[in-house]
Design an enzyme around this catalytic site. Sequence first.
Site, mmCIF file in Angstrom:
data_model
loop_
_atom_site.group_PDB
_atom_site.id
_atom_site.type_symbol
_atom_site.label_atom_id
_atom_site.label_comp_id
_atom_site.label_asym_id
_atom_site.label_seq_id
_atom_site.Cartn_x
_atom_site.Cartn_y
_atom_site.Cartn_z
ATOM 1 N N CYS A 26 39.045 8.229 9.286
ATOM 2 C CA CYS A 26 37.987 9.107 8.327
ATOM 3 C C CYS A 26 38.278 8.441 7.109
ATOM 4 O O CYS A 26 38.949 7.358 7.020
ATOM 5 C CB CYS A 26 38.752 10.592 8.269
ATOM 6 N N CYS A 29 41.794 7.867 5.666
ATOM 7 C CA CYS A 29 42.570 6.777 6.160
ATOM 8 C C CYS A 29 42.243 5.278 5.373
ATOM 9 O O CYS A 29 42.983 4.469 5.051
ATOM 10 C CB CYS A 29 42.271 6.432 7.866
ATOM 11 N N ASP A 427 8.703 -15.748 -12.072
ATOM 12 C CA ASP A 427 8.303 -17.059 -12.451
ATOM 13 C C ASP A 427 6.935 -17.237 -11.909
ATOM 14 O O ASP A 427 6.383 -16.698 -11.108
ATOM 15 C CB ASP A 427 9.451 -17.948 -12.186
ATOM 16 N N ASP A 625 12.831 -19.486 -8.775
ATOM 17 C CA ASP A 625 12.950 -20.382 -7.786
ATOM 18 C C ASP A 625 13.531 -21.675 -8.417
ATOM 19 O O ASP A 625 14.003 -22.534 -7.843
ATOM 20 C CB ASP A 625 11.886 -20.700 -7.019
#
Length: 735
Positions: A26, A29, A427, A625
Amino acid sequence: MNKLSSEIGSDKTMNELDLFVDGMTCASCAGRVEKALSAVDGVESATVNLATEKAHIRMKGSASPTRFIEAIVNIGYQARLVEDNAGPEVSNRHAREKQHLLIAILLTLPLVVPMLVAPFGYDWMLPVTLQWLLATPVQFILGARFYRAAWGALKSRTGNMDLLVAIGTSAAYGLSVYHLMVSSAAHDQVYFEASAVVITLVMLGKWLESRAKQQTTEAIRALQALRPDTARIRQDGQEREIPLSEIKLGDIVAIRPGERIPIDGVITEGQSLVDESMLTGESHPVVKGVDDQVVGGSISTDGLLLVSVQLLGSETLLSRIIRMVEDAQAAKAPIQRQVDKVSAIFVPAVLAIAAFTFFAWWLSGNSIEIAIINAVAVLVIACPCALGLATPTAVMVGTGVAARRGILIKDAEALEITHSTQIIAFDKTGTLTLGKPELVAQESVAATDDMLTIAASLQSDSDHPLAHAVMKAAEKDQLQLLSASNSRAIAGRGVSGSVNSIEYLLGNRQLMEESHVDMSPLKTKAEALEAEGCTISWLARVTDSALLGFMAFRDQIKPEAFSAIRRLQQLGIETVMITGDNKGSANAVAKQLGIDHVVAEVLPHEKAQEITRLKARGVTAMVGDGINDAPALAAADISMAMSDGSDVAMHTAKVTLMRGDPSLIAEAIEISQLTWTKIRQNLFWAFAYNTVGIPLAALGYLSPVIAGAAMAFSSVSVVANALLLKTWKPSKAEK
């Protein structure tokens, strides 16, 4: 592609470590493991993902993994390095869990049958002693895992699901043993079936949950399956098949039609259609020939290829994509941190509610048996498993779906916030256009044939798209380049340098204006070409600021850009173009695409400033890019880079689009929106189970058996809901 593999999913540094953690059930834990790891000296941060069962540790210096494994073992869990070959161990564990579940069902079924037939008028019960014999191995042998984990939680002074289950079932079992010792005929006062059924249901729920979670990592397994185990190398005209681990850089690998390419390399002989769909999401095979690059995992469909090996092992594009997806799935989304805070106090709160329930029932005149059973129901139904799984399972499926479409998301935070995008800035060159401009016109002030020669000589070593266009035109005209020296790029403006000892400037209008070059002789012609969408580069002599002429370039708009912009606008997103190109060309492209706003003639650092201004109006994404896009990408709330762009842009961006298709932007937003919806749905149901279930159990409306079934169902339903993401298909732009 090799350039891409050098940037995507870079290897972890020596100060980072990943561990598999076994035994977590869970969110509490996962929190305990994080706390234990963070307490180890030298740990900078530790995050634990319940869904992937992995811990990611960042250290201030180098440290032995043994220290971290010991810290995890000390609190009751098992750990091992992710790099270890744990395939057989995991398979054995799953087989063992299935075997234990089947045994639990066989032992529990006789205890349940009387409950199932009672509504039909059959009043039949097993002897109490036989009930005890059936329930005991379920409680203490098959259920030993709950006691071990509960003891670990107690030692750490925390709580978890196992503690709730252990306390609840032990109370029901202990009460039953007490009545058995008092009277072996007290059928109506024993609850062996409750304790056994709860443990069996919890085991069933965890087993179903485990099977469902395996489907969330399907994308990773699909990518891993692309790796061939062997390769066929050609030496001295002979071919032999060897394990992939024995391949060396520079080896020549032969790939026959229909075979999967095992390495990243360059084709030295042959031509074939190559299917890269599993890596890039591109549905159509791509023609590859001599000097073209190929990547491991793609398929040569119709021709024999000989490929020189360039990258191996963890350096290949496929390996880095896998690492990138794994990192995104293992990362913790911001909303999960809020859930973790709730989980940290959840178990203590439930224990308090269960205690209150017990005393409230008992002190109100009911029997102690009724008080215990209602308190047990509270403990059993209040499991924080669903809370811990709600976010990571959705993130895992969402990143996997994105990867299949050629969208690589670097972290969970990017996936979570992309859905809220309000503005997208693009761009122009290489993002909305093909990024392969062609020289379409040139004008000289005076009759001269050497303008193209001078421009090509100045840019012979440049990697700029306009420089490529100039060089291509020079090669077509078979021009002889001149000796150039002192060539240097002027960011956002152009280049300068000397050709045959004469210094020249080649660049945009801003460069000419700053250098006091008179452009009026050709201004009208240049503006006409700009209005048609052309980019203009002016050439001038520095010594007397004399204009020699200009060259006009045209770049084709990507066919996918039209529908991409339309789809984004249908999603209610404002579109903006930010480019260093001239206003005429920028406005012409924007008009064709229907982009809302244009900002032209800006330098790289000015792009970042524009992004900052846009962010003041709403959540802003930047798509680029090139190297000049990196500052703007870094400034944006969400950054996306095209994989066919520069290394710097991809390294900066949080999202990498594996093919230069702008339509992937809308897909990334849709996937993020759907993932966010699933996260909210999962969290709603996780809280709803407890919000409704705990009061009902406390008021006596739920038996421990029903509570156990509801608790098991809650975890499975959360994972199953996340898996519905896999049914997503990209929507089309309305015409």
